[in-house]
Design a protein around this motif. Structure first.
Motif, PDB file in Angstrom:
ATOM      1  N   PHE A  51      36.475  32.075  49.297  1.00 47.98           N
ATOM      2  CA  PHE A  51      37.709  31.802  50.014  1.00 47.98           C
ATOM      3  C   PHE A  51      37.709  32.767  51.185  1.00 47.98           C
ATOM      4  O   PHE A  51      37.030  33.801  51.127  1.00 47.98           O
ATOM      5  CB  PHE A  51      38.925  32.071  49.121  1.00 47.98           C
ATOM      6  N   THR A  93      44.512  43.914  43.701  1.00 47.58           N
ATOM      7  CA  THR A  93      43.898  42.587  43.599  1.00 47.58           C
ATOM      8  C   THR A  93      44.688  41.691  42.648  1.00 47.58           C
ATOM      9  O   THR A  93      45.502  42.167  41.852  1.00 47.58           O
ATOM     10  CB  THR A  93      42.472  42.694  43.016  1.00 47.58           C
ATOM     11  N   ALA A  94      44.380  40.406  42.710  1.00 47.12           N
ATOM     12  CA  ALA A  94      45.005  39.443  41.791  1.00 47.12           C
ATOM     13  C   ALA A  94      44.546  39.699  40.362  1.00 47.12           C
ATOM     14  O   ALA A  94      45.252  39.354  39.408  1.00 47.12           O
ATOM     15  CB  ALA A  94      44.652  38.026  42.221  1.00 47.12           C
ATOM     16  N   SER A  95      43.368  40.285  40.196  1.00 47.31           N
ATOM     17  CA  SER A  95      42.882  40.595  38.842  1.00 47.31           C
ATOM     18  C   SER A  95      43.796  41.629  38.191  1.00 47.31           C
ATOM     19  O   SER A  95      44.212  41.476  37.035  1.00 47.31           O
ATOM     20  CB  SER A  95      41.456  41.150  38.904  1.00 47.31           C
ATOM     21  N   SER A 114      39.140  35.941  36.452  1.00 52.19           N
ATOM     22  CA  SER A 114      39.992  37.123  36.246  1.00 52.19           C
ATOM     23  C   SER A 114      41.111  36.841  35.245  1.00 52.19           C
ATOM     24  O   SER A 114      41.656  37.771  34.645  1.00 52.19           O
ATOM     25  CB  SER A 114      40.596  37.580  37.576  1.00 52.19           C
ATOM     26  N   THR A 129      40.354  28.187  42.284  1.00 57.81           N
ATOM     27  CA  THR A 129      39.198  28.654  43.049  1.00 57.81           C
ATOM     28  C   THR A 129      38.188  27.537  43.305  1.00 57.81           C
ATOM     29  O   THR A 129      37.604  27.462  44.382  1.00 57.81           O
ATOM     30  CB  THR A 129      38.518  29.807  42.292  1.00 57.81           C
ATOM     31  N   ALA A 160      46.636  33.211  44.234  1.00 56.83           N
ATOM     32  CA  ALA A 160      45.919  34.253  44.973  1.00 56.83           C
ATOM     33  C   ALA A 160      45.520  33.776  46.367  1.00 56.83           C
ATOM     34  O   ALA A 160      45.767  34.450  47.362  1.00 56.83           O
ATOM     35  CB  ALA A 160      44.697  34.708  44.177  1.00 56.83           C
ATOM     36  N   ASN A 170      47.536  36.743  47.462  1.00 55.76           N
ATOM     37  CA  ASN A 170      46.765  37.762  48.170  1.00 55.76           C
ATOM     38  C   ASN A 170      46.782  37.528  49.681  1.00 55.76           C
ATOM     39  O   ASN A 170      46.010  36.710  50.189  1.00 55.76           O
ATOM     40  CB  ASN A 170      45.295  37.700  47.737  1.00 55.76           C
ATOM     41  N   HIS A 213      45.335  39.255  51.490  1.00 60.63           N
ATOM     42  CA  HIS A 213      43.991  39.665  51.942  1.00 60.63           C
ATOM     43  C   HIS A 213      42.993  38.516  51.923  1.00 60.63           C
ATOM     44  O   HIS A 213      41.834  38.706  52.296  1.00 60.63           O
ATOM     45  CB  HIS A 213      43.486  40.888  51.169  1.00 60.63           C
TER      46      HIS A 213
END
Ligand SMILES: Cc1ncc(COP(=O)(O)O)c(C=O)c1O
Length: 495
Positions: free
Chosen positions: A96, A155-157, A199, A254, A281, A308, A310
């Motif tokens: 991504f 992070t998303a994790s 994750s 994902t 995310a 996210n 990011h």
């Protein structure tokens, strides 16, 4: 050494490894170099062309004395650049988007340069309060109600782990203050689908649920969790004496960017007091676009939303927003209050250390603030819309290609187009070989970068559009490359 009247550090102080004046000069040099890197990135291959170990072998040992920034810049050129997979390249269509906008980078630099330590409000009031305000701005920009309170995780994790621990503690009435999950009966169950990011499973295992208690709920042909299958799975577990605890919804998965139907799933979850975690995310950036919010229908019914900036939005790793409705519960699960962190402000302020796992917190909110300030939300929105248009363009090209062997594998919901080229008469294994052959030939050539992934048991290729500088012409060139690579791979089949 400090000047006692001003508290400032004079330049040239020999006790400092680098003086502020040296920092200024080296910083200018490095920023110039980074600006040149970004300006010239299109001339580089997207995927690193090195073999394993090559970067490590090339690394010179640091000098015994102080080296110079010029030496380091030349080592960046010689050692690091060849080993970089250049995800800021406009022909990057892999994974991504992992966008690092230049405005956000400046915010990150300010964050590190200020050298704040976020372990309590008192240790850095600005760090806490800027994060609170920026999370509020983004909440409003996303059209989320004021019921939500946000913070920024790495992070998303990490966010998924935090959320599933909160789910566990809600379901066990705070087992952590007693014997923890070890003393809890009946066993707790987490629901998700086979489309969930790795994750999610990792978080469930680390939160103590155990692999046998993670259900993969059946999906529909568009890879979305089926509400009827979710209800059946919950009832089956209840019948078998297990306790449904949490459901993790894929809100832009994902693999194929599938959107689990949030509203019906969250309504079922409410009926059975099941915690709902929305993993958006990647897709969370689309909340910034009012016309895309229909994909998130029912989002107000969930317990946690993670997205996210990011990724697609471009706020530079690491910046994962974590929005909750019940802050009190989060704090009850995550709080610690050692004596050395207590202050007179307690009770009047947010203590972000009690909102998640880490104690020490970076000033991450600055990069979101910088990006919003320096780029402006309308420019960010225009860029996201550009990417959506480019994905639709590519989808149409593939659907109307003269070569009927091209297929779009799953409906295009956002900016990722999942494709296969399927010449007639191939076995499943031959088709997989063909897919991997054409995609690897593109990736190894360096002109563009795509991600092969398994979907429905067979390899496909994800074209994830949305690097900051990807324009239509880059997508057009990619489509040309894909057709050429597939033609050559088809010829190789005959040989
Ligand atoms: C849907 C989804 N969830 C979670 C993650 C994990 O994100 P992170 O790297 O922030 O842990 C990803 C990463 O791409 C993702 O696509």
């Amino acid at each position: 050494m400090t000047d006692e009247s001003t508290g400032s550090v004079p330049a040239g102080d020999s006790t400092l490894s680098m003086t502020p004046e040296e920092f200024r000069a080296a910083g200018h040099r490095l920023i110039d170099w980074l600006a040149d890197y970004r300006a010239g990135i299109e001339r580089l291959p997207v995927k690193a062309q090195v073999r394993p170990g090559e970067v490590a072998d090339r690394m010179p040992a640091p000098p015994a004395g102080a080296g110079t920034i010029d030496e380091l810049v030349s080592q960046l050129e010689q050692v690091v650049i060849p080993g970089m997979t250049n995800l800021q390249h406009p022909a990057n269509f892999a994974y991504f988007p992992a966008n690092h906008s230049l405005a956000a980078i400046l915010g990150d630099l300010a964050s590190t340069g200020l050298g704040g330590l976020g372990i309590s409000w008192e240790s850095n009031p600005a760090l806490t309060e800027v994060e609170q305000v920026v999370c509020e701005w983004v909440r409003e920009l996303c059209g989320l109600s004021p019921e939500w309170r946000g913070c920024i995780n790495d992070t998303a994790s990490t966010s998924a782990l935090t959320s599933l621990i909160c789910a566990r503690e809600k379901a066990t009435n705070y087992a952590l203050i007693g014997r923890g999950v070890q003393g809890h009966e009946p066993p707790l169950v987490v629901y998700t689908t086979d489309q969930a990011h790795s994750s999610v499973r990792k978080a469930a295992l680390l939160a103590g649920f155990g692999a046998e208690m993670v259900r993969s709920v059946e999906t529909d042909p568009q890879s979305r969790m089926r509400p009827d299958a979710f209800r059946t799975a919950v009832l089956d577990d209840l019948d078998a004496g297990r306790q449904p605890c949490a459901v993790v919804l894929g809100v832009g998965t994902t693999g194929v960017t599938a959107f689990d139907p949030i509203r019906p799933l969250a309504e079922i979850a409410r009926e059975f007091a099941i915690w709902v975690h929305a993993d958006a995310a990647m897709a969370g950036s689309a909340l910034l676009l009012p016309e895309m919010r229909h994909l998130f229908d029912g989002i107000e019914l969930v317990d946690v939303i993670v997205w996210n900036p990011h990724k697609w939005m471009g706020t530079a790793l690491d910046c994962s927003l974590y929005y909750v409705r019940d802050v009190e519960h989060l704090v009850r699960v995550m709080s610690t209050n050692p004596s050395y962190l207590q202050s007179v402000a307690d009770g009047q302020v947010v203590q972000y250390r009690d909102w998640g796992l880490p104690l020490g917190r970076r000033f991450r909110a600055l990069k979101l603030w910088f990006q919003l300030h320096l780029e402006g939300i309308e420019a960010i929105r225009a860029r996201l819309r550009r990417d959506l248009d480019n994905a639709r363009w590519l989808e149409n090209e593939i659907l109307s290609a003269w070569d009927r062997d091209w297929h779009v594998v799953s409906p295009v919901t956002l900016q990722t187009v999942c494709v296969r080229h399927e010449p007639e008469g191939l076995t499943v294994d031959e088709l997989d070989t063909h897919t991997l052959r054409w995609v690897r030939s593109i990736n190894d050539g360096g002109a563009a970068y795509l991600t092969p992934a398994v979907h429905d048991g067979r390899w496909m290729v994800r074209v994830s559009i949305g690097a900051l500088t990807t324009e239509r012409r880059h997508v057009e060139s990619l489509w040309g490359l894909m057709q050429k690579a597939a033609r050559e791979a088809t010829l190789a089949l005959g040989g």
